[in-house]
Design a protein around this motif. Structure first.
Motif, PDB file in Angstrom:
ATOM      1  N   GLU A   6       0.823  -1.224   0.000  1.00 61.08           N
ATOM      2  CA  GLU A   6       0.000   0.000   0.000  1.00 61.08           C
ATOM      3  C   GLU A   6       0.849   1.263   0.000  1.00 61.08           C
ATOM      4  O   GLU A   6       0.346   2.363  -0.260  1.00 61.08           O
ATOM      5  N   GLU A   7       2.169   1.132   0.260  1.00 65.79           N
ATOM      6  CA  GLU A   7       3.068   2.295   0.262  1.00 65.79           C
ATOM      7  C   GLU A   7       3.834   2.427  -1.051  1.00 65.79           C
ATOM      8  O   GLU A   7       4.711   3.278  -1.176  1.00 65.79           O
ATOM      9  N   MET A   8       3.517   1.580  -2.023  1.00 63.74           N
ATOM     10  CA  MET A   8       4.130   1.704  -3.351  1.00 63.74           C
ATOM     11  C   MET A   8       3.599   2.944  -4.059  1.00 63.74           C
ATOM     12  O   MET A   8       2.579   3.512  -3.648  1.00 63.74           O
ATOM     13  N   GLU A   9       4.254   3.323  -5.129  1.00 67.06           N
ATOM     14  CA  GLU A   9       3.829   4.503  -5.885  1.00 67.06           C
ATOM     15  C   GLU A   9       3.855   4.205  -7.378  1.00 67.06           C
ATOM     16  O   GLU A   9       4.469   3.225  -7.800  1.00 67.06           O
ATOM     17  N   MET A  10       3.149   5.028  -8.149  1.00 65.56           N
ATOM     18  CA  MET A  10       3.263   4.952  -9.601  1.00 65.56           C
ATOM     19  C   MET A  10       3.247   6.368 -10.163  1.00 65.56           C
ATOM     20  O   MET A  10       2.698   7.289  -9.540  1.00 65.56           O
ATOM     21  N   SER A  11       3.852   6.538 -11.320  1.00 68.79           N
ATOM     22  CA  SER A  11       3.960   7.875 -11.903  1.00 68.79           C
ATOM     23  C   SER A  11       2.602   8.353 -12.393  1.00 68.79           C
ATOM     24  O   SER A  11       1.669   7.570 -12.561  1.00 68.79           O
ATOM     25  N   ASN A  12       2.500   9.646 -12.611  1.00 73.55           N
ATOM     26  CA  ASN A  12       1.288  10.335 -13.069  1.00 73.55           C
ATOM     27  C   ASN A  12       0.377  10.685 -11.874  1.00 73.55           C
ATOM     28  O   ASN A  12       0.480  10.112 -10.803  1.00 73.55           O
TER      29      ASN A  12
ATOM     30  N   GLY B 106       9.746  16.866  -9.378  1.00 75.08           N
ATOM     31  CA  GLY B 106       8.682  17.737  -9.869  1.00 75.08           C
ATOM     32  C   GLY B 106       7.581  16.992 -10.610  1.00 75.08           C
ATOM     33  O   GLY B 106       6.494  17.529 -10.814  1.00 75.08           O
ATOM     34  N   ARG B 107       7.862  15.728 -11.005  1.00 74.91           N
ATOM     35  CA  ARG B 107       6.834  14.952 -11.694  1.00 74.91           C
ATOM     36  C   ARG B 107       5.761  14.488 -10.701  1.00 74.91           C
ATOM     37  O   ARG B 107       6.063  14.242  -9.530  1.00 74.91           O
ATOM     38  N   GLN B 108       4.550  14.328 -11.186  1.00 71.47           N
ATOM     39  CA  GLN B 108       3.472  13.873 -10.316  1.00 71.47           C
ATOM     40  C   GLN B 108       3.547  12.359 -10.130  1.00 71.47           C
ATOM     41  O   GLN B 108       3.973  11.635 -11.020  1.00 71.47           O
ATOM     42  N   TYR B 109       3.122  11.907  -8.958  1.00 68.77           N
ATOM     43  CA  TYR B 109       3.078  10.468  -8.687  1.00 68.77           C
ATOM     44  C   TYR B 109       1.905  10.169  -7.766  1.00 68.77           C
ATOM     45  O   TYR B 109       1.330  11.059  -7.141  1.00 68.77           O
ATOM     46  N   THR B 110       1.535   8.906  -7.697  1.00 68.93           N
ATOM     47  CA  THR B 110       0.352   8.471  -6.959  1.00 68.93           C
ATOM     48  C   THR B 110       0.724   7.407  -5.936  1.00 68.93           C
ATOM     49  O   THR B 110       1.457   6.463  -6.257  1.00 68.93           O
ATOM     50  N   ASN B 111       0.218   7.560  -4.721  1.00 68.16           N
ATOM     51  CA  ASN B 111       0.368   6.521  -3.699  1.00 68.16           C
ATOM     52  C   ASN B 111      -0.661   5.418  -3.980  1.00 68.16           C
ATOM     53  O   ASN B 111      -1.849   5.692  -4.122  1.00 68.16           O
TER      54      ASN B 111
END
Length: 208
Positions: A47-53, A140-145
């Motif tokens: 649940e603490e992983m991330e992905m770009s955008n 500076g790029r957006q990412y999602t938890n």
């Protein structure tokens, strides 16, 4: 010191990877390769992983995925997993020839879980530098938890996992303090020990 997964000559019995702060796709590609090579892997804290955008863009993509179904009988799939661990398993599955015997056996070597349940809370955890977001994603790029994203698309266990993790962290902190105290006592005992009687014997065998 951070434990990392690097190139190894032989297989370890089991590798436990802490997924916190890793990019899901990059971690999945490395895990898939290791599984095909015969390595058993456990991925904790999915649940603490991330992905770009941004989370908004990822939600739009996921809603398009939710619309995919079997016309004649939707119960046949595709199945839309909503928990972080199952999302990660699906990402790994897409990188493994899972319909062959080799790929099927490889997928059985993978365990992905939310939080750090026993017995993995007592096992040394590692990170994969090649998949860390702070290294791989441009500042500076957006990412999602993934945990927050999963909750928005229908996962209902985030609060439960957080509660269990808070309890585990309290126990872990107490254990670490106890370990530090024991190490300090050992160091003190070593420094104050009198080796004068055995020093000649140690020097004789080259240990002094």
């Amino acid at each position: 010191q951070v434990n990392t997964v690097r190139e190894r000559k032989g297989m370890e019995k089991l590798i436990v990877i802490d997924a916190r702060g890793h990019l899901m796709g990059r971690l999945a590609s490395i895990v898939a390769k290791e599984l095909l090579n015969g390595q058993k892997i456990v991925v904790v804290r999915c649940e603490e992983m991330e992905m770009s955008n941004s989370i908004f863009a990822n939600q739009i993509k996921f809603k398009a995925f939710l619309r995919l179904r079997t016309n004649t009988n939707p119960r046949r799939g595709p199945f839309h997993e909503k928990s972080p661990s199952e999302m990660f398993r699906r990402a790994v599955r897409g990188m493994v020839p899972h319909k062959t015997h080799r790929g099927n056996v490889a997928m059985k070597r993978l365990v992905a879980v939310e939080g750090i349940p026993p017995p993995y809370d007592k096992v040394k955890r590692k990170v994969v530098p090649q998949a860390l977001r702070v290294i791989r994603l441009k500042p500076g790029r957006q990412y999602t938890n993934i945990g927050e994203f999963a909750q928005r698309v229908g996962w209902k266990r985030r609060d439960t996992v957080k509660e269990l993790e808070d309890k585990r962290k309290v126990k872990s902190a107490a254990y670490y303090e106890k370990k530090k105290a024991a190490a300090a006592l050992k160091k003190q005992a070593t420094e104050s020990a009198d080796f004068s009687k055995v020093k000649p014997t140690l020097e004789k065998y080259g240990y002094a």
